[in-house]
Design a protein around this motif. Structure first.
Motif, PDB file in Angstrom:
ATOM      1  N   ASP A 181      34.416  45.657  36.452  1.00  0.00           N
ATOM      2  CA  ASP A 181      35.547  46.464  36.937  1.00  0.00           C
ATOM      3  C   ASP A 181      36.211  45.836  38.162  1.00  0.00           C
ATOM      4  O   ASP A 181      37.303  46.249  38.546  1.00  0.00           O
ATOM      5  CB  ASP A 181      35.076  47.878  37.296  1.00  0.00           C
ATOM      6  N   SER A 182      35.549  44.879  38.768  1.00  0.00           N
ATOM      7  CA  SER A 182      36.135  44.227  39.948  1.00  0.00           C
ATOM      8  C   SER A 182      37.107  43.112  39.578  1.00  0.00           C
ATOM      9  O   SER A 182      37.749  42.526  40.452  1.00  0.00           O
ATOM     10  CB  SER A 182      35.039  43.633  40.834  1.00  0.00           C
ATOM     11  N   ASN A 183      37.188  42.775  38.297  1.00  0.00           N
ATOM     12  CA  ASN A 183      38.176  41.767  37.894  1.00  0.00           C
ATOM     13  C   ASN A 183      39.582  42.294  38.127  1.00  0.00           C
ATOM     14  O   ASN A 183      39.849  43.480  37.961  1.00  0.00           O
ATOM     15  CB  ASN A 183      38.010  41.426  36.411  1.00  0.00           C
ATOM     16  N   ASN A 184      40.485  41.382  38.483  1.00  0.00           N
ATOM     17  CA  ASN A 184      41.863  41.824  38.651  1.00  0.00           C
ATOM     18  C   ASN A 184      42.498  42.047  37.267  1.00  0.00           C
ATOM     19  O   ASN A 184      42.094  41.451  36.272  1.00  0.00           O
ATOM     20  CB  ASN A 184      42.653  40.871  39.556  1.00  0.00           C
ATOM     21  N   ILE A 185      43.494  42.935  37.242  1.00  0.00           N
ATOM     22  CA  ILE A 185      44.048  43.399  35.964  1.00  0.00           C
ATOM     23  C   ILE A 185      44.848  42.317  35.238  1.00  0.00           C
ATOM     24  O   ILE A 185      45.047  42.381  34.038  1.00  0.00           O
ATOM     25  CB  ILE A 185      44.904  44.684  36.140  1.00  0.00           C
ATOM     26  N   ILE A 188      42.260  40.302  33.276  1.00  0.00           N
ATOM     27  CA  ILE A 188      41.809  41.076  32.110  1.00  0.00           C
ATOM     28  C   ILE A 188      42.803  40.927  30.955  1.00  0.00           C
ATOM     29  O   ILE A 188      42.419  40.796  29.803  1.00  0.00           O
ATOM     30  CB  ILE A 188      41.620  42.563  32.506  1.00  0.00           C
TER      31      ILE A 188
ATOM     32  N   ALA B 165      49.359  41.840  40.034  1.00  0.00           N
ATOM     33  CA  ALA B 165      48.114  42.063  39.284  1.00  0.00           C
ATOM     34  C   ALA B 165      46.908  41.426  39.965  1.00  0.00           C
ATOM     35  O   ALA B 165      45.797  41.965  39.931  1.00  0.00           O
ATOM     36  CB  ALA B 165      48.257  41.521  37.860  1.00  0.00           C
ATOM     37  N   ILE B 168      45.101  43.819  42.264  1.00  0.00           N
ATOM     38  CA  ILE B 168      44.663  45.140  41.787  1.00  0.00           C
ATOM     39  C   ILE B 168      43.481  44.966  40.832  1.00  0.00           C
ATOM     40  O   ILE B 168      43.580  44.241  39.845  1.00  0.00           O
ATOM     41  CB  ILE B 168      45.818  45.873  41.048  1.00  0.00           C
ATOM     42  N   THR B 169      42.373  45.642  41.120  1.00  0.00           N
ATOM     43  CA  THR B 169      41.209  45.544  40.233  1.00  0.00           C
ATOM     44  C   THR B 169      41.225  46.673  39.207  1.00  0.00           C
ATOM     45  O   THR B 169      41.926  47.669  39.375  1.00  0.00           O
ATOM     46  CB  THR B 169      39.883  45.653  41.015  1.00  0.00           C
ATOM     47  N   PHE B 170      40.402  46.497  38.177  1.00  0.00           N
ATOM     48  CA  PHE B 170      40.304  47.546  37.166  1.00  0.00           C
ATOM     49  C   PHE B 170      39.714  48.824  37.760  1.00  0.00           C
ATOM     50  O   PHE B 170      40.084  49.932  37.349  1.00  0.00           O
ATOM     51  CB  PHE B 170      39.489  47.069  35.958  1.00  0.00           C
ATOM     52  N   SER B 171      38.836  48.696  38.753  1.00  0.00           N
ATOM     53  CA  SER B 171      38.288  49.892  39.420  1.00  0.00           C
ATOM     54  C   SER B 171      39.405  50.776  39.948  1.00  0.00           C
ATOM     55  O   SER B 171      39.377  52.003  39.794  1.00  0.00           O
ATOM     56  CB  SER B 171      37.412  49.497  40.614  1.00  0.00           C
ATOM     57  N   ILE B 188      46.080  48.196  30.686  1.00  0.00           N
ATOM     58  CA  ILE B 188      45.439  47.999  31.995  1.00  0.00           C
ATOM     59  C   ILE B 188      46.329  47.155  32.910  1.00  0.00           C
ATOM     60  O   ILE B 188      46.456  47.414  34.097  1.00  0.00           O
ATOM     61  CB  ILE B 188      44.043  47.345  31.805  1.00  0.00           C
TER      62      ILE B 188
END
Lengths: 369, 369
Positions: A181-185, A188, B165, B168-171, B188
């Protein structure tokens, strides 16, 4: 413990295990013979197991034998200088282009490198410009080679990327790339952009040709995820041909990279630099003393000069002779290194000659939207 | 239980609680007076608490008083017909454009709708074309209004979106939008695309103006996440002005939507359709019998015709009189409905007149890269 993803290659890579884990197919003698029959020859990298595995390569050959065209797709992530590891993949790609007379779509993943590296957007753009020069210096046919730049060509790539992205969940990405979840969007989403060139040429030209992707095996997870997605979108499943990692000059585990400048061979290295780097850093499979080496012989399997000659000594008989003599102690490490230095400098001389006029040709290679 | 995100509005919305939860500011009398002083008037939607909250609106006014320009940014997600709820946001946006004489950047989030809806890419493109016609029919100044289409303009938007992006993390996305690992990777990433128009005009024109975003309060989470990011990228933090949801014709909780065609007023409805829909579906705050209504009076707070007249009866005295008479039972539900029908049909007649020539103007509005 081995780990192989586009973002992490750790440990000694067991390629047989990778074949099972990734669900890819070994390139066997039967397939080699088929390639030879069609192409008139087999590239040394195929004979020598450097390009060792594939997905659906037979389908490409089936189609080609029926008179259908296919296209090639490979690429570069611009965040540092081009090194000899890149060269190996692209020289094979060039062989494919020449032998099969096909188009090559070459992707520059400037978005990927920006999203994953601690570098500014401008730094990435500068590396991309420099890397383009080296790619052009490989000698690809400008009439049949098209550069796709993820940011610049986003107006044609992003609309296709969202079609891919809609069919991939974050769960899938987590499993394939080990993300959290700490990956940037952006990171992803990125795999969707890497998928696009596998079918974009068909969209642009209203065709439905096969795509063949020569790549380092660490890039396979992108397509393991997306091949089915591409098919669901109505395109042909892309075929892949996988290369092993060229071992680093120092012989350490992992893949040859550009992180340590002094220990990597770059396209712009002078003959002197090449000589110095190989002599100083190439891991030797020889024995501690000349006497012992003469008596017991060297270990070709760990000797980096011997291993690298697989890439650069095209003559099978000559290579076999070198291996034989080195194993028996008839050739010393320094002598094999000298052979490698000569080969590397021959290649670099050619690249560097073409490099002189390459920058002016960038516009000819960049795809015109 | 209230839930307000761009992808889900549930329950009766408590706007005072939203102000606290979202960390936004109520538009108070002091601010209204300041706007009146600068603009020469206060839009009824401001006086009546329809646009009820903001982020940094004072900064926009400070800058404007110093002679600095700002620009407006709003948008549309094209997945269905334009309804009266859209109209309310955009007519206020037009007022801002006219009063402050500023540029409007209008984003069409075709990527978003494709990624979130069970619709094909082509269906979304068709809706976008139709929606553009309605947006143009609002009467925006074509010289000062620029359409940005996420897919079409990706070559200028995606390079900026990855800069957003990367920060910004997925969290963060999970917390703001309530997403899970089952979300698709395009959805996402998407919030990065929605952030871009808040600073893109400055990038394109090499300026550093403030941006003011009129939006439905459900869209706030995008900018709650990204305002700081925009600032970190060297741009001014965008300001926001938030609208309450226009209640659905049926008076149900949530926001006015286009899901039930028969119960929504569309820009293309005929006077007859409007009359039929309002009379049939507009939730009444009246009593069960005329006798009881005359005696006890109606409830304006739940009567949709009364509530909607806040949007369409510009005369404060007249609106107060209607509310007063309805509360006392002097006006019947049917009579208030008739007033609403008249107002709606006046507005739609104007829109539909402009609609006739709007399609031809699309090219003038779409930003030229």
């Amino acid at each position: 413990m081995t780990k192989v993803t586009p973002y992490d290659v750790e440990g000694d890579v067991d390629y047989d295990r990778l074949i099972t884990e990734f669900g890819i197919k070994k390139i066997d003698d039967k397939l080699l013979k088929r390639i030879e029959k069609i192409a008139g020859e087999v590239h040394p990298y195929l004979r020598r197991g450097i390009f060792f595995a594939h997905r659906d390569l037979e389908k490409i050959l089936d189609a080609y034998e029926k008179g259908e065209k296919f296209f090639l797709y490979t690429g570069n992530g611009p965040s540092g200088p081009i090194h000899i590891g890149h060269y190996s993949i692209w020289s094979f790609t060039k062989w494919l282009q020449d032998k099969f007379n096909v188009e090559l779509w070459f992707q520059f993943t400037d978005d990927e490198k920006f999203l994953y590296k601690n570098m500014t957007y401008e730094e990435i753009q500068e590396w991309m410009h420099k890397n383009m020069i080296d790619v052009i210096a490989m000698g690809f046919d400008p009439k049949k080679t098209h550069f796709l730049i993820d940011t610049k060509h986003a107006s044609i790539m992003y609309p296709e990327a969202i079609k891919v992205a809609k069919k991939i969940t974050f769960s899938t990405i987590k499993a394939a790339f080990g993300f959290t979840d700490s990956n940037n969007i952006g990171s992803i989403f990125y795999t969707a952009m890497q998928t696009v060139p596998a079918f974009l040429p068909n969209v642009l030209n209203n065709k439905n040709e096969y795509c063949l992707i020569p790549l380092g095996v660490d890039q396979d997870p992108h397509f393991r995820i997306s091949r089915d997605v591409v098919q669901k979108l109505g395109h042909k499943k892309p075929a892949i041909i996988h290369a092993k990692f060229m071992s680093p000059l120092t012989g350490a585990a992992g893949k040859s990279g550009s992180t340590e400048n002094a220990k990597t061979i770059f396209m712009t290295d002078t003959p002197k630099e090449v000589k110095k780097k190989v002599n100083k850093y190439a891991f030797s499979g020889g024995k501690e003393t000349v006497e012992e080496h003469r008596k017991k012989g060297g270990d070709v399997s760990v000797d980096v000069a011997c291993q690298w000659l697989k890439y650069f000594e095209e003559d099978d008989d000559k290579l076999a002779e070198i291996y034989d003599k080195y194993s028996k102690g008839e050739l010393l490490s320094g002598e094999v290194k000298a052979m490698l230095i000569e080969k590397l400098n021959e290649i670099l001389a050619e690249i560097q000659e073409r490099r002189k006029t390459a920058e002016k040709k960038i516009d000819d290679f960049v795809y015109k939207m």
